[in-house]
Scaffold this motif. Structure first.
Motif, PDB file in Angstrom:
ATOM      1  N   PRO A  14       0.721  -1.077  -0.179  1.00 48.21           N
ATOM      2  CA  PRO A  14       0.258  -0.223  -0.021  1.00 48.21           C
ATOM      3  C   PRO A  14       0.881   0.909  -0.228  1.00 48.21           C
ATOM      4  CG  PRO A  14       0.060  -1.782   2.632  1.00 48.21           C
ATOM      5  CD  PRO A  14       1.156  -1.814   1.507  1.00 48.21           C
ATOM      6  N   SER A  15      -0.083   2.655  -0.529  1.00 46.69           N
ATOM      7  CA  SER A  15       1.000   3.153  -0.293  1.00 46.69           C
ATOM      8  C   SER A  15       0.261   5.074  -0.660  1.00 46.69           C
ATOM      9  CB  SER A  15       1.768   4.014  -2.331  1.00 46.69           C
ATOM     10  OG  SER A  15       1.272   4.461  -3.051  1.00 46.69           O
ATOM     11  N   TYR A  16       0.432   6.006  -0.023  1.00 52.31           N
ATOM     12  CA  TYR A  16      -0.452   7.211  -0.139  1.00 52.31           C
ATOM     13  C   TYR A  16      -0.582   7.613  -1.691  1.00 52.31           C
ATOM     14  CZ  TYR A  16      -1.128   5.592   4.821  1.00 52.31           C
ATOM     15  OH  TYR A  16      -1.035   5.122   6.095  1.00 52.31           O
ATOM     16  N   LYS A  17      -1.126   7.343  -2.472  1.00 54.30           N
ATOM     17  CA  LYS A  17      -0.722   7.699  -3.979  1.00 54.30           C
ATOM     18  C   LYS A  17      -1.242   9.513  -3.415  1.00 54.30           C
ATOM     19  CE  LYS A  17      -3.185   6.827  -7.849  1.00 54.30           C
ATOM     20  NZ  LYS A  17      -3.925   5.644  -9.113  1.00 54.30           N
ATOM     21  N   VAL A  18      -0.355  10.254  -4.139  1.00 53.16           N
ATOM     22  CA  VAL A  18      -0.762  11.681  -4.635  1.00 53.16           C
ATOM     23  C   VAL A  18      -1.633  12.194  -6.557  1.00 53.16           C
ATOM     24  CG1 VAL A  18       0.248  12.380  -2.635  1.00 53.16           C
ATOM     25  CG2 VAL A  18       1.210  12.940  -4.833  1.00 53.16           C
ATOM     26  N   ALA A  19      -0.866  11.820  -6.496  1.00 51.73           N
ATOM     27  CA  ALA A  19      -0.793  11.855  -8.883  1.00 51.73           C
ATOM     28  C   ALA A  19       0.121  10.581  -9.019  1.00 51.73           C
ATOM     29  CB  ALA A  19       0.138  12.672  -9.024  1.00 51.73           C
ATOM     30  N   GLU A  20      -0.993  10.124 -10.651  1.00 48.78           N
ATOM     31  CA  GLU A  20      -0.162   9.046 -11.737  1.00 48.78           C
ATOM     32  C   GLU A  20      -0.476   9.520 -13.058  1.00 48.78           C
ATOM     33  OE1 GLU A  20      -2.118   5.740 -10.275  1.00 48.78           O
ATOM     34  OE2 GLU A  20      -0.526   4.176 -11.989  1.00 48.78           O
ATOM     35  N   ASN A  21       0.388   8.882 -13.828  1.00 45.13           N
ATOM     36  CA  ASN A  21       0.391   8.847 -15.001  1.00 45.13           C
ATOM     37  C   ASN A  21      -0.221   7.778 -16.444  1.00 45.13           C
ATOM     38  OD1 ASN A  21       2.615   9.467 -15.819  1.00 45.13           O
ATOM     39  ND2 ASN A  21       2.644  11.509 -16.434  1.00 45.13           N
ATOM     40  N   ASP A  22       0.760   7.765 -17.199  1.00 43.32           N
ATOM     41  CA  ASP A  22       0.897   6.073 -17.856  1.00 43.32           C
ATOM     42  C   ASP A  22       2.374   5.982 -16.847  1.00 43.32           C
ATOM     43  OD1 ASP A  22       1.336   8.500 -18.923  1.00 43.32           O
ATOM     44  OD2 ASP A  22       1.390   7.221 -20.690  1.00 43.32           O
ATOM     45  N   LYS A  23       3.067   6.807 -17.070  1.00 42.81           N
ATOM     46  CA  LYS A  23       4.974   6.246 -17.085  1.00 42.81           C
ATOM     47  C   LYS A  23       4.915   7.356 -15.663  1.00 42.81           C
ATOM     48  CE  LYS A  23       6.204   7.633 -21.432  1.00 42.81           C
ATOM     49  NZ  LYS A  23       5.123   7.780 -22.118  1.00 42.81           N
ATOM     50  N   PHE A  24       4.567   7.929 -14.970  1.00 50.49           N
ATOM     51  CA  PHE A  24       4.968   7.526 -13.407  1.00 50.49           C
ATOM     52  C   PHE A  24       4.151   7.473 -12.260  1.00 50.49           C
ATOM     53  CE2 PHE A  24       6.997  10.619 -16.675  1.00 50.49           C
ATOM     54  CZ  PHE A  24       8.771   9.985 -16.832  1.00 50.49           C
ATOM     55  N   TYR A  25       4.255   7.861 -11.184  1.00 46.04           N
ATOM     56  CA  TYR A  25       3.583   7.383 -10.072  1.00 46.04           C
ATOM     57  C   TYR A  25       4.350   8.622  -8.243  1.00 46.04           C
ATOM     58  CZ  TYR A  25       0.900   4.298  -6.604  1.00 46.04           C
ATOM     59  OH  TYR A  25       0.101   4.134  -5.671  1.00 46.04           O
ATOM     60  N   ALA A  26       3.069   9.013  -8.216  1.00 44.29           N
ATOM     61  CA  ALA A  26       3.893   9.707  -6.912  1.00 44.29           C
ATOM     62  C   ALA A  26       2.934   9.107  -6.232  1.00 44.29           C
ATOM     63  CB  ALA A  26       3.745  11.511  -7.336  1.00 44.29           C
ATOM     64  N   PHE A  27       3.690   9.363  -4.707  1.00 42.19           N
ATOM     65  CA  PHE A  27       2.934   9.007  -3.433  1.00 42.19           C
ATOM     66  C   PHE A  27       3.996   9.680  -2.152  1.00 42.19           C
ATOM     67  CE2 PHE A  27       6.101   5.626  -2.179  1.00 42.19           C
ATOM     68  CZ  PHE A  27       7.035   5.916  -3.708  1.00 42.19           C
ATOM     69  N   LEU A  28       3.175   9.584  -0.961  1.00 41.37           N
ATOM     70  CA  LEU A  28       3.655  10.091   0.008  1.00 41.37           C
ATOM     71  C   LEU A  28       4.494   9.100   1.299  1.00 41.37           C
ATOM     72  CD1 LEU A  28       0.570  11.297   2.307  1.00 41.37           C
ATOM     73  CD2 LEU A  28       2.014  12.550   0.731  1.00 41.37           C
ATOM     74  N   ASP A  29       6.186  10.085   1.154  1.00 43.89           N
ATOM     75  CA  ASP A  29       7.044   9.649   1.433  1.00 43.89           C
ATOM     76  C   ASP A  29       6.785   8.829   2.928  1.00 43.89           C
ATOM     77  OD1 ASP A  29       9.887   8.809   3.189  1.00 43.89           O
ATOM     78  OD2 ASP A  29      10.980   9.974   1.609  1.00 43.89           O
ATOM     79  N   ILE A  30       7.069   7.795   3.164  1.00 43.34           N
ATOM     80  CA  ILE A  30       5.895   6.881   4.788  1.00 43.34           C
ATOM     81  C   ILE A  30       7.165   7.561   5.564  1.00 43.34           C
ATOM     82  CG2 ILE A  30       8.072   4.930   4.970  1.00 43.34           C
ATOM     83  CD1 ILE A  30       4.429   4.727   4.927  1.00 43.34           C
ATOM     84  N   ASN A  31       8.097   8.282   5.186  1.00 42.68           N
ATOM     85  CA  ASN A  31       9.174   8.971   7.243  1.00 42.68           C
ATOM     86  C   ASN A  31       9.361  10.308   6.202  1.00 42.68           C
ATOM     87  OD1 ASN A  31       9.996   6.890   8.306  1.00 42.68           O
ATOM     88  ND2 ASN A  31      11.121   5.925   6.455  1.00 42.68           N
ATOM     89  N   PRO A  32       8.060  11.500   6.566  1.00 42.55           N
ATOM     90  CA  PRO A  32       8.614  12.387   5.625  1.00 42.55           C
ATOM     91  C   PRO A  32       9.135  13.803   6.544  1.00 42.55           C
ATOM     92  CG  PRO A  32       6.315  12.891   6.903  1.00 42.55           C
ATOM     93  CD  PRO A  32       6.666  10.786   6.693  1.00 42.55           C
ATOM     94  N   LEU A  33       9.541  14.390   6.030  1.00 39.15           N
ATOM     95  CA  LEU A  33      10.221  15.510   6.959  1.00 39.15           C
ATOM     96  C   LEU A  33       9.227  16.995   6.513  1.00 39.15           C
ATOM     97  CD1 LEU A  33      14.086  15.693   4.285  1.00 39.15           C
ATOM     98  CD2 LEU A  33      13.933  15.670   6.806  1.00 39.15           C
ATOM     99  N   ALA A  34       8.275  16.549   6.424  1.00 40.74           N
ATOM    100  CA  ALA A  34       7.277  17.592   5.825  1.00 40.74           C
ATOM    101  C   ALA A  34       6.423  16.872   5.597  1.00 40.74           C
ATOM    102  CB  ALA A  34       7.141  19.209   5.194  1.00 40.74           C
ATOM    103  N   LYS A  35       4.845  17.858   6.118  1.00 38.82           N
ATOM    104  CA  LYS A  35       3.273  17.436   5.414  1.00 38.82           C
ATOM    105  C   LYS A  35       4.264  17.975   4.247  1.00 38.82           C
ATOM    106  CE  LYS A  35      -0.152  16.302   9.325  1.00 38.82           C
ATOM    107  NZ  LYS A  35      -1.511  17.341   9.698  1.00 38.82           N
ATOM    108  N   GLY A  36       3.667  16.758   3.249  1.00 39.06           N
ATOM    109  CA  GLY A  36       3.526  16.781   2.083  1.00 39.06           C
ATOM    110  C   GLY A  36       4.898  16.114   1.447  1.00 39.06           C
ATOM    111  N   HIS A  37       5.944  15.519   1.918  1.00 43.87           N
ATOM    112  CA  HIS A  37       7.116  15.145   1.423  1.00 43.87           C
ATOM    113  C   HIS A  37       6.436  14.212   0.457  1.00 43.87           C
ATOM    114  CE1 HIS A  37      11.253  13.461   2.102  1.00 43.87           C
ATOM    115  NE2 HIS A  37      10.946  12.970   0.877  1.00 43.87           N
TER     116      HIS A  37
END
Ligand code: 5GP
Length: 135
Positions: A14-37
């Motif tokens: 599992p991951s906390y997905k924030v965005a995706e397209n056909d080539k790339f995937y963006a998700f929250l870092d599980i050890n964030p330096l800041a909210k939104g990392h």
């Protein structure tokens, strides 16, 4: 063997997905330096970011830009800092971190401990800003 990030992209982990397209995937870092990392990764498994093809590297940054705009909208900050390290996970990734000052980018800083609900809130805020934005 697939990297942990490939397994995340495949939905096996599992991951906390924030965005995706056909080539790339963006998700929250599980050890964030800041909210939104957030981490931005190519779906194609490549360890070292500078081994990506030129077109892929450029497209990854264009995608990362759209995610950074969404992060800044969801978590107002001076800038969204970008960093590439890649010593821990051998699957190219860009860190996007909302920052107010230079020291917010120091990776040895203590990491935030967020609850599941907080991670969900953060991911939802960014993904809503991303989906509503002009990609
Ligand atoms: P780097 O390879 O850039 O030095 O660090 C890898 C980053 O990936 C770290 O910030 C770490 O917290 C994050 N990370 C490692 N494993 C996982 C994971 O399973 N899920 C998520 N969301 N982040 C991870």
């Amino acid at each position: 063997m697939a990297t942990i990030f490939s397994r995340i992209i495949a939905g096996e982990i599992p991951s906390y997905k924030v965005a995706e397209n056909d080539k790339f995937y963006a998700f929250l870092d599980i050890n964030p330096l800041a909210k939104g990392h957030t981490l931005v990764v190519p779906k194609r498994e490549v360890d070292y970011i500078f081994d990506l093809d030129d077109d892929e590297l450029a497209a990854m940054h264009v995608f990362a830009k759209s995610v950074a705009l969404a992060i800044q909208q969801a978590f107002p900050c001076k800038k969204v800092g970008e960093a590439v390290i890649g010593l821990e996970v051998p699957h190219a990734h860009i860190h996007l971190i909302p920052i107010q000052k230079e020291s917010d980018m120091i990776f040895s800083n203590p990491k935030l401990k967020l609850t599941n609900e907080e991670f969900v809130e953060v991911a939802t805020a960014i993904s809503q800003a991303w989906e509503g934005g002009d990609k």
